[in-house]
Design a protein around this motif. Sequence first.
Motif, mmCIF file in Angstrom:
data_model
loop_
_atom_site.group_PDB
_atom_site.id
_atom_site.type_symbol
_atom_site.label_atom_id
_atom_site.label_comp_id
_atom_site.label_asym_id
_atom_site.label_seq_id
_atom_site.Cartn_x
_atom_site.Cartn_y
_atom_site.Cartn_z
ATOM 1 N N ASN A 166 -10.226 4.364 -1.806
ATOM 2 C CA ASN A 166 -10.501 4.880 -0.383
ATOM 3 C C ASN A 166 -10.012 6.218 -0.260
ATOM 4 N N PHE A 167 -10.663 7.061 0.608
ATOM 5 C CA PHE A 167 -10.427 8.423 0.769
ATOM 6 C C PHE A 167 -8.833 8.723 1.273
ATOM 7 N N GLN A 168 -8.653 7.950 2.154
ATOM 8 C CA GLN A 168 -7.196 8.135 2.931
ATOM 9 C C GLN A 168 -6.207 8.173 1.910
ATOM 10 N N THR A 169 -6.088 6.978 1.112
ATOM 11 C CA THR A 169 -5.113 7.069 0.176
ATOM 12 C C THR A 169 -4.992 8.258 -0.853
ATOM 13 N N ARG A 170 -6.299 8.739 -1.283
ATOM 14 C CA ARG A 170 -6.189 9.868 -1.954
ATOM 15 C C ARG A 170 -5.744 11.063 -1.467
ATOM 16 N N ARG B 10 0.668 -1.174 0.025
ATOM 17 C CA ARG B 10 0.106 0.096 0.078
ATOM 18 C C ARG B 10 0.810 1.188 -0.022
ATOM 19 N N LEU B 11 0.312 2.255 -0.453
ATOM 20 C CA LEU B 11 0.970 3.617 -0.350
ATOM 21 C C LEU B 11 0.888 4.079 1.041
ATOM 22 N N GLU B 12 1.662 4.299 1.781
ATOM 23 C CA GLU B 12 1.725 4.870 2.931
ATOM 24 C C GLU B 12 2.500 6.224 3.278
ATOM 25 N N LYS B 13 2.393 6.726 4.353
ATOM 26 C CA LYS B 13 3.316 8.076 4.616
ATOM 27 C C LYS B 13 4.901 7.765 4.461
ATOM 28 N N GLU B 14 5.034 6.487 5.112
ATOM 29 C CA GLU B 14 6.624 6.196 5.010
ATOM 30 C C GLU B 14 7.217 5.879 3.722
ATOM 31 N N ASN B 15 6.496 5.415 2.696
ATOM 32 C CA ASN B 15 7.005 5.264 1.426
ATOM 33 C C ASN B 15 6.495 6.371 0.293
#
Length: 233
Positions: free
Chosen positions: A127-131, A105-110
């Motif tokens: 999902n909204f958070q990824t956007r 997943r796309l996360e803040k860390e990457n």
Amino acid sequence: MELKDSRYARHLLLPEIGEAGQKKLSAAKVLLVGVGGLGSPIALYLAAAGVGRLGLMDDDVVSESNLQRQVLYKEEEVGLPKVVCASRRLKELNSRLEVDIYPFRLEKENALDIIPRYDLVIDGCDNFQTRYLVSDVTSQAHIPYIYGAIREFDGQVSVFNLPGGCTYRDLFPEAETIEMEEPAKGVLGVLPGIVGCVEAAEAIKLIVGCGDLLNRRLWTIDLLTLQSCMVDI
């Protein structure tokens, strides 16, 4: 890249693209976040169009329920990582394509490391958070973000972070989307194909520099009525 063969002949005949535009496509680096319903047509058409490098990010595996709309995958691939299957299929379509796979997943860390490697980011997530994360990192890095979303029979597309434009947060303030969140609903199988193709078209236009982009505009469609509209943001 050899442009004078038959592969891109129909692009070369378009004055809006031509040899100069096809070379821009060949040099383009595009990150696709999510390789499911929306990501399938986006990836297929960008690979076919001659985009040089495509990054695929998705932590999911192929499931049987995906096959109703996720046209990148086959029955025998159920249970396998989507990015691996997608990479194989895309390179079968266009062996010149370079593919980067990110089976997570796309996360803040990457996000701050991966997103700036690309010229633009395309939304295939759900999902909204990824956007919001994509919006924040792309706007900070001044990278265009092509947004698309689907639900039941409805879809929408816009383009963010262009000069004089706006961001995803301008369209959907976070407090409002929290109120909108609800359990996943069904989706008409052809809907992501239509919306994903519009996203791919915006990406091609952006890369080659032709046409009017969905800058500060939201395109929507309702497949039950075939009504579509353009809303100023």
